[in-house]
Write an enzyme that holds these catalytic residues in place. Structure first.
Site, PDB file in Angstrom:
ATOM      1  N   SER A 104       0.841  -0.783  -0.036  1.00 55.61           N
ATOM      2  CA  SER A 104       0.232  -0.078   0.159  1.00 55.61           C
ATOM      3  C   SER A 104       0.956   1.781   0.020  1.00 55.61           C
ATOM      4  CB  SER A 104      -0.949  -0.140   1.818  1.00 55.61           C
ATOM      5  OG  SER A 104      -1.353   0.913   1.453  1.00 55.61           O
ATOM      6  N   GLU A 212      -1.549  -3.296  -7.623  1.00 55.74           N
ATOM      7  CA  GLU A 212      -2.630  -3.354  -7.000  1.00 55.74           C
ATOM      8  C   GLU A 212      -3.693  -2.592  -6.947  1.00 55.74           C
ATOM      9  OE1 GLU A 212      -3.759  -2.947  -3.516  1.00 55.74           O
ATOM     10  OE2 GLU A 212      -1.525  -2.103  -3.083  1.00 55.74           O
ATOM     11  N   HIS A 282      -5.048  -5.631  -1.524  1.00 58.96           N
ATOM     12  CA  HIS A 282      -5.953  -5.280   0.076  1.00 58.96           C
ATOM     13  C   HIS A 282      -6.902  -6.438   0.650  1.00 58.96           C
ATOM     14  CE1 HIS A 282      -3.707  -2.090  -0.751  1.00 58.96           C
ATOM     15  NE2 HIS A 282      -4.237  -1.033   0.377  1.00 58.96           N
TER      16      HIS A 282
END
Length: 311
Positions: A104, A212, A282
């Site tokens: 992230s 992602e 995630h």
């Protein structure tokens, strides 16, 4: 020999201290000598301490010689620190054996390291302490695949991961027989795009790029991917791997427009193969990926193998 592990917070505030305590205990049960950095639970606005505190934590962990540096969570905050990070210190810690793990917002740190100290050794795109190892039984507990990949990676035993390509029409295998070798890099799509045009952007050609995203409607995903394509980034890679893109809300006027439509539109203007189905992002199940490692990609039918142990 027990590996030392420090949980530190370089970005968003840890919203539940109990989650971090659970993560620490779980990691101890897995055989790690796990402890919390002194400011892991600090709070300042939406951040885990002010910028000075988080920068100090990052440098403190790098200088400690710990075996594993595991980020507590992502969120937002790493971008604020990029211009002041001692990249030589981080690179030296990697060279000395510290394994940096996260995803992230941590994408900014991992790609910044590639930009400033390419060749120092890989970092790991992988789980976060609170989000993955701090999960309660009601939340589904710690995912078995996530846990196993992490343990193997930290013990230098993980040399490959496999997955099944998703999204292709039934009975087809559009990338069957495809093979490529290149530097593995990438992470969160928004964070990757945020580095374009900055000193922290790694100029990688002939690589294998993985991406992602979470909470972004497919049109926003398409827009970000088009930015990479129009900047020449996608065309410069040998392959693009799409991980989990989840938790977005469809709009009533989408009229059939979907994530599949968005990816098809990007692929239509790009000769680089775009493969979907990578179990990373995630969601609870995520594999560990060595950012900055030379990697081999092999596709057989719809089965994809990504290997780095003997490249």
């Amino acid at each position: 020999m027990t590996s030392s592990l420090t949980i530190y917070s370089p970005a968003g505030v840890v919203r539940e201290a109990a989650a971090l305590r659970r993560a620490q205990k779980h990691l101890v049960r897995l055989g790690f000598d796990a402890h919390l950095d002194e400011s892991a639970l600090a709070k300042h606005q939406r951040f885990a301490g002010d910028d000075e505190a988080r920068l100090a934590a990052l440098h403190r962990v790098a200088a400690s010689g710990v075996d594993v540096a595991l980020a507590a969570r992502g969120g937002y905050g790493m971008t604020r620190l990029l211009d002041r990070i001692d990249w030589a210190l981080i690179a030296n810690s990697v060279a000395q054996g510290t394994q940096w793990v996260g995803q992230s917002d941590l994408t900014a740190l991992q790609l910044g390291l590639l930009a400033h100290a390419k060749g120092c050794g890989p970092t790991w795109a992988g789980p976060l302490a609170a989000d993955d190892f701090g999960r309660t039984a009601e939340q589904g507990g710690v995912d078995d695949i996530t846990e196993a990949c992490f343990v193997e990676a930290m013990h230098e035993e993980l040399e490959a991961i496999g997955f099944r390509e998703a999204g292709a029409p039934r009975g087809t295998a559009p990338h069957d027989g495809f093979e490529a070798e290149g530097l593995l890099w990438g992470g969160n799509l928004s964070m990757v795009c945020s580095l374009l045009g900055t000193p922290h952007w790694p100029r990688i050609k002939g690589g294998i790029l993985f991406l992602e995203e979470v909470g972004e409607h497919p049109y926003r995903v398409e827009r970000l991917l088009l930015q990479l394509r129009q900047a020449g980034v996608l065309q410069a890679q040998k392959a693009v791997l799409i991980g989990d893109i989840t938790r977005f809300k469809r709009a009533p006027h989408d009229r059939g427009y979907s994530l599949k439509s968005a990816l098809a539109a990007v692929q239509a203007g790009c000769s680089t193969p775009i493969l979907t189905g990578l179990p990373h992002g995630h969601e609870a199940t995520k594999v560990c990926l060595p950012v900055g490692a030379k990697t081999q990609l092999v596709v057989q039918g719809r089965d994809v193998l990504l290997a780095w142990g003997h490249v």
